[in-house]
Motif scaffolding. Sequence first.
Motif, PDB file in Angstrom:
ATOM      1  N   THR A  13       1.140 -17.577  -8.423  1.00  0.00           N
ATOM      2  CA  THR A  13      -0.206 -17.830  -7.913  1.00  0.00           C
ATOM      3  C   THR A  13      -0.699 -19.199  -8.376  1.00  0.00           C
ATOM      4  O   THR A  13      -1.263 -19.965  -7.585  1.00  0.00           O
ATOM      5  N   THR A  14      -0.472 -19.513  -9.632  1.00  0.00           N
ATOM      6  CA  THR A  14      -0.935 -20.798 -10.177  1.00  0.00           C
ATOM      7  C   THR A  14      -0.247 -21.977  -9.513  1.00  0.00           C
ATOM      8  O   THR A  14      -0.902 -22.949  -9.117  1.00  0.00           O
ATOM      9  N   THR A  15       1.069 -21.915  -9.368  1.00  0.00           N
ATOM     10  CA  THR A  15       1.784 -23.036  -8.750  1.00  0.00           C
ATOM     11  C   THR A  15       1.495 -23.126  -7.255  1.00  0.00           C
ATOM     12  O   THR A  15       1.470 -24.226  -6.702  1.00  0.00           O
ATOM     13  N   ALA A  16       1.254 -21.993  -6.609  1.00  0.00           N
ATOM     14  CA  ALA A  16       0.863 -22.017  -5.196  1.00  0.00           C
ATOM     15  C   ALA A  16      -0.483 -22.716  -5.036  1.00  0.00           C
ATOM     16  O   ALA A  16      -0.676 -23.518  -4.114  1.00  0.00           O
ATOM     17  N   ALA A  17      -1.410 -22.428  -5.942  1.00  0.00           N
ATOM     18  CA  ALA A  17      -2.723 -23.076  -5.898  1.00  0.00           C
ATOM     19  C   ALA A  17      -2.586 -24.579  -6.112  1.00  0.00           C
ATOM     20  O   ALA A  17      -3.227 -25.371  -5.410  1.00  0.00           O
ATOM     21  N   LEU A  18      -1.758 -24.979  -7.065  1.00  0.00           N
ATOM     22  CA  LEU A  18      -1.537 -26.404  -7.303  1.00  0.00           C
ATOM     23  C   LEU A  18      -0.925 -27.085  -6.073  1.00  0.00           C
ATOM     24  O   LEU A  18      -1.293 -28.205  -5.730  1.00  0.00           O
ATOM     25  N   ALA A  19       0.007 -26.413  -5.421  1.00  0.00           N
ATOM     26  CA  ALA A  19       0.661 -26.979  -4.235  1.00  0.00           C
ATOM     27  C   ALA A  19      -0.318 -27.202  -3.088  1.00  0.00           C
ATOM     28  O   ALA A  19      -0.139 -28.116  -2.287  1.00  0.00           O
ATOM     29  N   CYS A  20      -1.361 -26.373  -3.027  1.00  0.00           N
ATOM     30  CA  CYS A  20      -2.326 -26.454  -1.926  1.00  0.00           C
ATOM     31  C   CYS A  20      -3.610 -27.183  -2.303  1.00  0.00           C
ATOM     32  O   CYS A  20      -4.452 -27.427  -1.438  1.00  0.00           O
ATOM     33  N   GLY A  21      -3.785 -27.474  -3.577  1.00  0.00           N
ATOM     34  CA  GLY A  21      -5.010 -28.135  -4.004  1.00  0.00           C
ATOM     35  C   GLY A  21      -6.218 -27.209  -3.992  1.00  0.00           C
ATOM     36  O   GLY A  21      -7.336 -27.652  -3.728  1.00  0.00           O
ATOM     37  N   VAL A  22      -5.981 -25.928  -4.253  1.00  0.00           N
ATOM     38  CA  VAL A  22      -7.069 -24.946  -4.289  1.00  0.00           C
ATOM     39  C   VAL A  22      -7.014 -24.211  -5.620  1.00  0.00           C
ATOM     40  O   VAL A  22      -6.112 -24.420  -6.427  1.00  0.00           O
ATOM     41  N   ARG A  23      -7.967 -23.331  -5.851  1.00  0.00           N
ATOM     42  CA  ARG A  23      -7.982 -22.522  -7.066  1.00  0.00           C
ATOM     43  C   ARG A  23      -7.113 -21.277  -6.880  1.00  0.00           C
ATOM     44  O   ARG A  23      -6.942 -20.810  -5.755  1.00  0.00           O
ATOM     45  N   PRO A  24      -6.603 -20.719  -7.966  1.00  0.00           N
ATOM     46  CA  PRO A  24      -5.814 -19.484  -7.854  1.00  0.00           C
ATOM     47  C   PRO A  24      -6.577 -18.351  -7.164  1.00  0.00           C
ATOM     48  O   PRO A  24      -5.979 -17.551  -6.440  1.00  0.00           O
ATOM     49  N   ALA A  25      -7.889 -18.303  -7.333  1.00  0.00           N
ATOM     50  CA  ALA A  25      -8.694 -17.272  -6.663  1.00  0.00           C
ATOM     51  C   ALA A  25      -8.601 -17.398  -5.143  1.00  0.00           C
ATOM     52  O   ALA A  25      -8.653 -16.393  -4.431  1.00  0.00           O
ATOM     53  N   THR A  26      -8.426 -18.618  -4.652  1.00  0.00           N
ATOM     54  CA  THR A  26      -8.274 -18.823  -3.208  1.00  0.00           C
ATOM     55  C   THR A  26      -6.964 -18.220  -2.723  1.00  0.00           C
ATOM     56  O   THR A  26      -6.919 -17.593  -1.659  1.00  0.00           O
ATOM     57  N   ILE A  27      -5.896 -18.390  -3.489  1.00  0.00           N
ATOM     58  CA  ILE A  27      -4.600 -17.799  -3.129  1.00  0.00           C
ATOM     59  C   ILE A  27      -4.744 -16.276  -3.065  1.00  0.00           C
ATOM     60  O   ILE A  27      -4.294 -15.630  -2.111  1.00  0.00           O
ATOM     61  N   ARG A  28      -5.392 -15.693  -4.074  1.00  0.00           N
ATOM     62  CA  ARG A  28      -5.595 -14.235  -4.082  1.00  0.00           C
ATOM     63  C   ARG A  28      -6.460 -13.800  -2.897  1.00  0.00           C
ATOM     64  O   ARG A  28      -6.232 -12.741  -2.300  1.00  0.00           O
ATOM     65  N   ASP A  29      -7.431 -14.620  -2.514  1.00  0.00           N
ATOM     66  CA  ASP A  29      -8.275 -14.311  -1.361  1.00  0.00           C
ATOM     67  C   ASP A  29      -7.459 -14.349  -0.071  1.00  0.00           C
ATOM     68  O   ASP A  29      -7.633 -13.499   0.803  1.00  0.00           O
ATOM     69  N   TRP A  30      -6.553 -15.309   0.059  1.00  0.00           N
ATOM     70  CA  TRP A  30      -5.695 -15.380   1.244  1.00  0.00           C
ATOM     71  C   TRP A  30      -4.847 -14.126   1.361  1.00  0.00           C
ATOM     72  O   TRP A  30      -4.629 -13.620   2.462  1.00  0.00           O
ATOM     73  N   VAL A  31      -4.361 -13.609   0.230  1.00  0.00           N
ATOM     74  CA  VAL A  31      -3.577 -12.369   0.241  1.00  0.00           C
ATOM     75  C   VAL A  31      -4.465 -11.216   0.697  1.00  0.00           C
ATOM     76  O   VAL A  31      -4.090 -10.428   1.563  1.00  0.00           O
ATOM     77  N   ARG A  32      -5.660 -11.126   0.121  1.00  0.00           N
ATOM     78  CA  ARG A  32      -6.589 -10.038   0.467  1.00  0.00           C
ATOM     79  C   ARG A  32      -6.956 -10.071   1.949  1.00  0.00           C
ATOM     80  O   ARG A  32      -7.087  -9.035   2.590  1.00  0.00           O
ATOM     81  N   ARG A  33      -7.083 -11.276   2.513  1.00  0.00           N
ATOM     82  CA  ARG A  33      -7.472 -11.425   3.918  1.00  0.00           C
ATOM     83  C   ARG A  33      -6.284 -11.334   4.877  1.00  0.00           C
ATOM     84  O   ARG A  33      -6.456 -11.394   6.091  1.00  0.00           O
ATOM     85  N   GLY A  34      -5.074 -11.202   4.339  1.00  0.00           N
ATOM     86  CA  GLY A  34      -3.896 -11.051   5.184  1.00  0.00           C
ATOM     87  C   GLY A  34      -3.296 -12.352   5.674  1.00  0.00           C
ATOM     88  O   GLY A  34      -2.452 -12.352   6.565  1.00  0.00           O
ATOM     89  N   LEU A  35      -3.685 -13.475   5.091  1.00  0.00           N
ATOM     90  CA  LEU A  35      -3.157 -14.772   5.497  1.00  0.00           C
ATOM     91  C   LEU A  35      -1.873 -15.139   4.768  1.00  0.00           C
ATOM     92  O   LEU A  35      -1.141 -16.032   5.190  1.00  0.00           O
ATOM     93  N   LEU A  36      -1.604 -14.464   3.656  1.00  0.00           N
ATOM     94  CA  LEU A  36      -0.442 -14.752   2.832  1.00  0.00           C
ATOM     95  C   LEU A  36       0.120 -13.429   2.315  1.00  0.00           C
ATOM     96  O   LEU A  36      -0.640 -12.522   1.968  1.00  0.00           O
ATOM     97  N   THR A  37       1.438 -13.326   2.265  1.00  0.00           N
ATOM     98  CA  THR A  37       2.103 -12.105   1.811  1.00  0.00           C
ATOM     99  C   THR A  37       2.935 -12.390   0.574  1.00  0.00           C
ATOM    100  O   THR A  37       3.639 -13.398   0.515  1.00  0.00           O
ATOM    101  N   ARG A  38       2.869 -11.496  -0.378  1.00  0.00           N
ATOM    102  CA  ARG A  38       3.691 -11.589  -1.576  1.00  0.00           C
ATOM    103  C   ARG A  38       5.130 -11.231  -1.222  1.00  0.00           C
ATOM    104  O   ARG A  38       5.365 -10.375  -0.388  1.00  0.00           O
ATOM    105  N   ILE A  39       6.095 -11.881  -1.907  1.00  0.00           N
ATOM    106  CA  ILE A  39       7.502 -11.540  -1.647  1.00  0.00           C
ATOM    107  C   ILE A  39       8.137 -10.819  -2.819  1.00  0.00           C
ATOM    108  O   ILE A  39       9.297 -10.421  -2.755  1.00  0.00           O
ATOM    109  N   GLY A  40       7.395 -10.671  -3.900  1.00  0.00           N
ATOM    110  CA  GLY A  40       7.971 -10.000  -5.064  1.00  0.00           C
ATOM    111  C   GLY A  40       7.092 -10.169  -6.276  1.00  0.00           C
ATOM    112  O   GLY A  40       5.901 -10.419  -6.163  1.00  0.00           O
ATOM    113  N   GLY A  41       7.711 -10.039  -7.427  1.00  0.00           N
ATOM    114  CA  GLY A  41       6.972 -10.112  -8.676  1.00  0.00           C
ATOM    115  C   GLY A  41       6.385  -8.761  -9.020  1.00  0.00           C
ATOM    116  O   GLY A  41       6.902  -7.718  -8.624  1.00  0.00           O
TER     117      GLY A  41
END
Length: 73
Positions: A13-41
């Motif tokens: 989540t942290t490195t994904a946020a850095l790659a996009c220039g957003v906060r980690p909470a934004t990555i988690r929000d994208w998952v919650r909204r169905g815009l991004l899917t987890r592949i593992g972990g």
Amino acid sequence: MEYLSLPPGQLTTTTAALACGVRPATIRDWVRRGLLTRIGGTPKRPIYRLADVLAARDRPKPTRAGQRRDHPA
């Protein structure tokens, strides 16, 4: 604790946020909204594909009533 090493093209989540220039909470929000899917972990330490993260970043985001806009209409 973050993962020590991931295969190329996989992000936390942290490195994904850095790659996009957003906060980690934004990555988690994208998952919650169905815009991004987890592949593992684990539920607390998900892993994402780099290509999926970049696609989610570029995808138009649905707006909510009363949401602030960063640009004029």
